[in-house]
Design an enzyme around this catalytic site. Structure first.
Site, PDB file in Angstrom:
ATOM      1  N   GLY A  55       6.479  16.428 -13.185  1.00 23.20           N
ATOM      2  CA  GLY A  55       7.761  17.104 -13.184  1.00 23.20           C
ATOM      3  C   GLY A  55       7.992  17.879 -11.905  1.00 23.20           C
ATOM      4  O   GLY A  55       7.050  18.280 -11.219  1.00 23.20           O
ATOM      5  N   SER A  56       9.243  18.077 -11.549  1.00 21.28           N
ATOM      6  CA  SER A  56       9.565  18.913 -10.395  1.00 21.28           C
ATOM      7  C   SER A  56       9.462  20.381 -10.806  1.00 21.28           C
ATOM      8  O   SER A  56       9.173  20.718 -11.940  1.00 21.28           O
ATOM      9  CB  SER A  56      10.953  18.581  -9.867  1.00 21.28           C
ATOM     10  N   GLY A  57       9.687  21.262  -9.837  1.00 22.31           N
ATOM     11  CA  GLY A  57       9.578  22.694 -10.104  1.00 22.31           C
ATOM     12  C   GLY A  57       8.256  23.299  -9.698  1.00 22.31           C
ATOM     13  O   GLY A  57       8.003  24.474  -9.961  1.00 22.31           O
ATOM     14  N   HIS A  58       7.400  22.490  -9.038  1.00 21.56           N
ATOM     15  CA  HIS A  58       6.058  22.958  -8.681  1.00 21.56           C
ATOM     16  C   HIS A  58       5.776  22.882  -7.186  1.00 21.56           C
ATOM     17  O   HIS A  58       4.609  22.932  -6.790  1.00 21.56           O
ATOM     18  CB  HIS A  58       5.005  22.116  -9.406  1.00 21.56           C
ATOM     19  N   ASP A 111       2.946  12.440 -18.653  1.00 22.72           N
ATOM     20  CA  ASP A 111       2.483  11.739 -17.462  1.00 22.72           C
ATOM     21  C   ASP A 111       1.455  10.672 -17.835  1.00 22.72           C
ATOM     22  O   ASP A 111       1.477   9.556 -17.298  1.00 22.72           O
ATOM     23  CB  ASP A 111       1.869  12.726 -16.466  1.00 22.72           C
ATOM     24  N   HIS A 220       3.414  25.675 -16.610  1.00 24.91           N
ATOM     25  CA  HIS A 220       4.691  25.431 -17.285  1.00 24.91           C
ATOM     26  C   HIS A 220       5.047  26.587 -18.216  1.00 24.91           C
ATOM     27  O   HIS A 220       5.996  26.483 -18.985  1.00 24.91           O
ATOM     28  CB  HIS A 220       4.638  24.143 -18.105  1.00 24.91           C
TER      29      HIS A 220
END
Length: 335
Positions: A55-58, A111, A220
């Site tokens: 996921g993005s955001g990292h 994932d 997360h």
């Protein structure tokens, strides 16, 4: 929600477009798909491909490590959400140079499921793959259940040494073995002082009082081990290093690399204060530090807090860590 964005639903695509505009001489989208990034550097014939996804955001994880000497490709989903198996399969195909592809990624359900499907899909094109899961977060499960642990900032070290092994034209089995060996000697734990906000959700992922600190928080917003009253940098360093050393004992003469990783909103000054404390603790154990990493390597949007990773080295792993690498977010060519 106070963020400098346009529409929340455009957050990921516009981030990716900005990265491509900034670093288009080093990386590019696969067939114009802004959710799949591949290296723009020359690739040696017969080199094993290394890919990841999540996921993005990292940022900089995961896509920030696509380049030379690390990853060949990365597929990105929405914030904290896995990309599709089709995008993963497209990426794997693009990163196969005839010697197979290592899928190196964090131990998260979505994932794993999508990568498993993607690997089955590319088998039809006679592309050989191997999977290595990152499980470095000591707070997420007991040592006896280490297979359940989350993958966090320690994956950056795995990207680095696996990438160096691939550049030496090792076989797929050898590159996967190097990644497994590295991960067996990598441990991470973090603390959080504040939550983060997913743009399309618009509210904090969890709540914590101003005078509290969550020990063991996931990237997360997963619950940690415990909530404590705010503590000093020295105390934070001691709690984390004690936990890591209980799980992976260090003895006099050991050599390690240490990563102090900001989660998105922690100033570098505070990270260096924590590193100072870690260095003193390890010096008292007669453990030396090689190539420390201090900065933002795996974040959680605007979360305040940090993690500490310890990577226990031998001569082979140290050589691979030292090897040159260049990506938009990681360069050690002068080390």
């Amino acid at each position: 929600m106070r963020k400098i964005i346009n529409r929340p639903e455009d957050f990921v695509n516009e981030t990716m477009e900005g990265i491509a505009l900034a670093y288009g001489d080093r990386i590019h989208f696969l067939n114009g798909d802004c959710r799949v990034l591949v290296t723009g550097y020359p690739v040696k014939d017969g080199k094993v491909g290394i890919v990841t996804a999540g996921g993005s955001g990292h940022l900089p994880v995961f896509l920030g490590y696509v380049g030379s000497g690390m990853l060949d490709g990365c597929a990105i989903g929405n914030v904290f959400a896995s990309p599709s198996s089709q995008k993963m399969a497209d990426m794997i195909k693009a990163c196969d140079h005839g010697s197979g592809v290592l899928c190196l990624y964090g131990n998260y359900g979505g994932d794993k499921m999508n990568f498993d499907m993607a690997c089955e899909m590319v088998e039809m094109d006679d592309i050989k793959t191997k999977t290595v899961l990152v499980r470095d977060d000591v707070a997420s499960s007991a040592k006896e259940q280490a297979e359940k642990r989350r993958g966090v900032a320690g994956m950056v070290y795995a990207f680095k040494v696996a990438g160096a092994a691939a550049d030496k034209l090792m076989s797929l089995e050898q590159v996967a073995g190097i990644a497994e060996k590295a991960l067996a000697h990598i441990r991470t734990m973090g603390i959080a002082l504040s939550p983060c906000i997913v743009p399309e959700v618009g509210k904090p992922t969890f709540s914590i009082n101003d005078d509290e600190i969550e020990v063991g928080m996931g990237i997360h917003g997963e619950p940690g081990i415990e909530v404590r009253k705010m503590m000093s940098a020295n105390e934070v360093a001691k709690i984390i290093i004690d936990k890591i050393c209980t799980d992976m004992p260090l003895v006099s003469g050991d050599r390690v690399s240490v990563m102090v990783n900001g989660l998105g909103a922690t100033p570098l000054e505070e990270q260096f204060i924590v590193f100072r404390a870690v260095a003193k603790i390890l010096a008292d154990k007669n453990v030396s530090i090689f190539m420390p990493h201090i900065g933002e390597f795996a974040t959680s949007m605007e979360m305040a807090g940090l993690s500490i990773t310890v990577f226990k080295l031998d001569a082979e792993l140290e050589e691979l860590l030292r090897a040159p690498a260049s990506t938009p977010f990681y360069t050690n060519e002068n080390k």
